[in-house]
Design a protein around this motif. Sequence first.
Motif, PDB file in Angstrom:
ATOM      1  N   UNK A 145      31.894 -14.869 -39.862  1.00  0.00           N
ATOM      2  CA  UNK A 145      30.583 -13.967 -39.578  1.00  0.00           C
ATOM      3  C   UNK A 145      29.641 -15.350 -38.774  1.00  0.00           C
ATOM      4  N   UNK A 146      30.160 -16.830 -39.376  1.00  0.00           N
ATOM      5  CA  UNK A 146      28.988 -17.646 -38.779  1.00  0.00           C
ATOM      6  C   UNK A 146      29.561 -18.350 -37.727  1.00  0.00           C
ATOM      7  N   UNK A 147      30.792 -17.798 -37.114  1.00  0.00           N
ATOM      8  CA  UNK A 147      31.177 -18.415 -35.659  1.00  0.00           C
ATOM      9  C   UNK A 147      31.683 -19.805 -35.887  1.00  0.00           C
ATOM     10  N   UNK A 148      32.379 -20.125 -36.903  1.00  0.00           N
ATOM     11  CA  UNK A 148      32.683 -21.597 -37.106  1.00  0.00           C
ATOM     12  C   UNK A 148      33.985 -21.894 -36.763  1.00  0.00           C
ATOM     13  N   UNK A 149      34.933 -20.842 -36.187  1.00  0.00           N
ATOM     14  CA  UNK A 149      36.300 -20.997 -36.122  1.00  0.00           C
ATOM     15  C   UNK A 149      36.435 -21.549 -34.489  1.00  0.00           C
ATOM     16  N   UNK A 150      35.389 -20.951 -33.734  1.00  0.00           N
ATOM     17  CA  UNK A 150      35.456 -21.401 -32.089  1.00  0.00           C
ATOM     18  C   UNK A 150      36.401 -20.636 -31.698  1.00  0.00           C
ATOM     19  N   UNK A 151      36.756 -19.418 -31.980  1.00  0.00           N
ATOM     20  CA  UNK A 151      37.863 -18.845 -31.540  1.00  0.00           C
ATOM     21  C   UNK A 151      37.912 -17.335 -31.295  1.00  0.00           C
ATOM     22  N   UNK A 152      38.058 -16.927 -30.297  1.00  0.00           N
ATOM     23  CA  UNK A 152      37.970 -15.277 -30.005  1.00  0.00           C
ATOM     24  C   UNK A 152      39.519 -14.681 -30.033  1.00  0.00           C
ATOM     25  N   UNK A 153      39.848 -13.762 -30.811  1.00  0.00           N
ATOM     26  CA  UNK A 153      41.171 -13.457 -30.810  1.00  0.00           C
ATOM     27  C   UNK A 153      41.388 -11.971 -30.290  1.00  0.00           C
ATOM     28  N   UNK A 154      42.196 -11.938 -29.544  1.00  0.00           N
ATOM     29  CA  UNK A 154      42.614 -10.589 -28.456  1.00  0.00           C
ATOM     30  C   UNK A 154      43.781  -9.998 -28.546  1.00  0.00           C
ATOM     31  N   UNK A 155      43.828  -8.855 -29.212  1.00  0.00           N
ATOM     32  CA  UNK A 155      45.176  -7.983 -29.387  1.00  0.00           C
ATOM     33  C   UNK A 155      45.640  -7.674 -28.065  1.00  0.00           C
ATOM     34  N   UNK A 156      46.627  -7.936 -27.544  1.00  0.00           N
ATOM     35  CA  UNK A 156      47.273  -7.399 -26.469  1.00  0.00           C
ATOM     36  C   UNK A 156      48.217  -6.077 -26.453  1.00  0.00           C
ATOM     37  N   UNK A 157      47.906  -5.053 -26.321  1.00  0.00           N
ATOM     38  CA  UNK A 157      48.772  -3.812 -26.419  1.00  0.00           C
ATOM     39  C   UNK A 157      49.477  -3.613 -25.201  1.00  0.00           C
ATOM     40  N   UNK A 158      50.234  -2.495 -25.074  1.00  0.00           N
ATOM     41  CA  UNK A 158      51.144  -2.251 -23.979  1.00  0.00           C
ATOM     42  C   UNK A 158      50.554  -2.094 -22.864  1.00  0.00           C
ATOM     43  N   UNK A 159      49.218  -1.542 -22.711  1.00  0.00           N
ATOM     44  CA  UNK A 159      48.677  -1.221 -21.461  1.00  0.00           C
ATOM     45  C   UNK A 159      47.418  -2.073 -21.149  1.00  0.00           C
ATOM     46  N   UNK A 160      47.608  -3.467 -21.567  1.00  0.00           N
ATOM     47  CA  UNK A 160      46.323  -4.151 -21.280  1.00  0.00           C
ATOM     48  C   UNK A 160      46.071  -4.662 -19.890  1.00  0.00           C
ATOM     49  N   UNK A 161      47.065  -4.499 -19.098  1.00  0.00           N
ATOM     50  CA  UNK A 161      46.693  -5.279 -17.643  1.00  0.00           C
ATOM     51  C   UNK A 161      45.287  -4.346 -17.101  1.00  0.00           C
ATOM     52  N   UNK A 162      44.546  -5.192 -16.672  1.00  0.00           N
ATOM     53  CA  UNK A 162      43.156  -4.820 -16.206  1.00  0.00           C
ATOM     54  C   UNK A 162      42.340  -4.095 -16.896  1.00  0.00           C
ATOM     55  N   UNK A 163      42.729  -4.448 -18.147  1.00  0.00           N
ATOM     56  CA  UNK A 163      41.752  -3.432 -19.477  1.00  0.00           C
ATOM     57  C   UNK A 163      40.374  -3.928 -19.662  1.00  0.00           C
ATOM     58  N   UNK A 164      39.475  -2.926 -20.032  1.00  0.00           N
ATOM     59  CA  UNK A 164      38.210  -3.525 -20.193  1.00  0.00           C
ATOM     60  C   UNK A 164      38.056  -4.475 -21.448  1.00  0.00           C
ATOM     61  N   UNK A 165      39.121  -4.489 -22.199  1.00  0.00           N
ATOM     62  CA  UNK A 165      39.278  -5.120 -23.805  1.00  0.00           C
ATOM     63  C   UNK A 165      39.202  -6.615 -23.539  1.00  0.00           C
ATOM     64  N   UNK A 166      40.318  -6.855 -22.340  1.00  0.00           N
ATOM     65  CA  UNK A 166      40.478  -8.190 -21.786  1.00  0.00           C
ATOM     66  C   UNK A 166      39.345  -8.887 -21.172  1.00  0.00           C
ATOM     67  N   UNK A 167      38.517  -8.249 -20.474  1.00  0.00           N
ATOM     68  CA  UNK A 167      37.309  -8.861 -19.796  1.00  0.00           C
ATOM     69  C   UNK A 167      36.255  -8.810 -21.007  1.00  0.00           C
ATOM     70  N   UNK A 168      36.281  -8.026 -21.622  1.00  0.00           N
ATOM     71  CA  UNK A 168      35.309  -8.239 -22.908  1.00  0.00           C
ATOM     72  C   UNK A 168      35.682  -9.285 -23.740  1.00  0.00           C
ATOM     73  N   UNK A 169      36.799  -9.698 -23.915  1.00  0.00           N
ATOM     74  CA  UNK A 169      37.140 -10.801 -24.690  1.00  0.00           C
ATOM     75  C   UNK A 169      37.074 -12.211 -23.873  1.00  0.00           C
ATOM     76  N   UNK A 170      37.205 -12.111 -22.638  1.00  0.00           N
ATOM     77  CA  UNK A 170      36.949 -13.436 -21.966  1.00  0.00           C
ATOM     78  C   UNK A 170      35.453 -13.694 -21.807  1.00  0.00           C
ATOM     79  N   UNK A 171      34.547 -12.640 -21.619  1.00  0.00           N
ATOM     80  CA  UNK A 171      33.171 -12.648 -21.717  1.00  0.00           C
ATOM     81  C   UNK A 171      32.533 -13.260 -23.000  1.00  0.00           C
ATOM     82  N   UNK A 172      33.189 -12.694 -24.050  1.00  0.00           N
ATOM     83  CA  UNK A 172      32.687 -13.331 -25.408  1.00  0.00           C
ATOM     84  C   UNK A 172      33.178 -14.747 -25.586  1.00  0.00           C
TER      85      UNK A 172
END
Length: 291
Positions: A145-172
Amino acid sequence: MVRPLVVGVDGSDVSFLALDWAVDEAALHELPLRLVYASRWERYEDTALGLSLKRSAGEVLADNIVGTAVERARLRNADLNVSTQVLGDDPESVLLRESDHAYAVIVGSRGRGAFTGLLLGSVGLAVAGQARCPVIVVRGDKAGLAGTHERVLLGVGDSAKGSEAVRFAFREAAARGCTLDAVRAWRCPPPETTDRPLLAGEPERYHEGRASAVPDEALEERAGEFPTVRVRRFTVEGPAHKVLMQRSAAADLLVMGAQRRDSHLGLQLGRVAHTALHHAECPVAVVPQSQ
């Protein structure tokens, strides 16, 4: 028009924890914060009593909760643009309408009232399953909750290419100035009948190779937009829901695409997202995918 971060508040400790996280998230992205309180208080109040008072008890309670939330947000960040909305409707319907014009909707990890014992409140689960924008459920341990790990974790699924989730994770990750870990879980199916004996390890190498290509394809399209983000790619053998839960203990945010399916109960989340919303050790962002 800049889309706000919308956070649902209900006066509970859990919702105030979500509010604190939302304040920091809004500051990271330089977004306005919109506090929303919703309740059908008129269902539970005596009509005659309501007519005898200028303001109902439900309205007074709503104003007190929202006023406390505004004060808390401004104490945490005085420069933040904060607006409020109090509506006499059920929270699920209100937050789903808000999702039409929000950057993200943020909710706490538990319900209020009769459902406080649930791992995830019924409103949060319904909103995550149907919202038109990303939904972030604020949960996890103190470090996450405090954000001390300095890491965003992205779960990549079967249809992740071009997905909004990937862009959201990059932005975060870019907003936090932290590392993006893209994780693809894979399983080796039972040996298939072939015309020749399989060499030791051959099926595993084949399926791992196929799985390792997925993160590269998913990330290639978006990496150029966020050149400052350090990306690490992982392929891990095991059930996706278990792999991501284990790794969420070292992350500040878990991002995954919404794998929704229709059922007689309406839109439902897939197993991996459902498990994450109930058990992850950090906040979880569920990002709807375009059809």
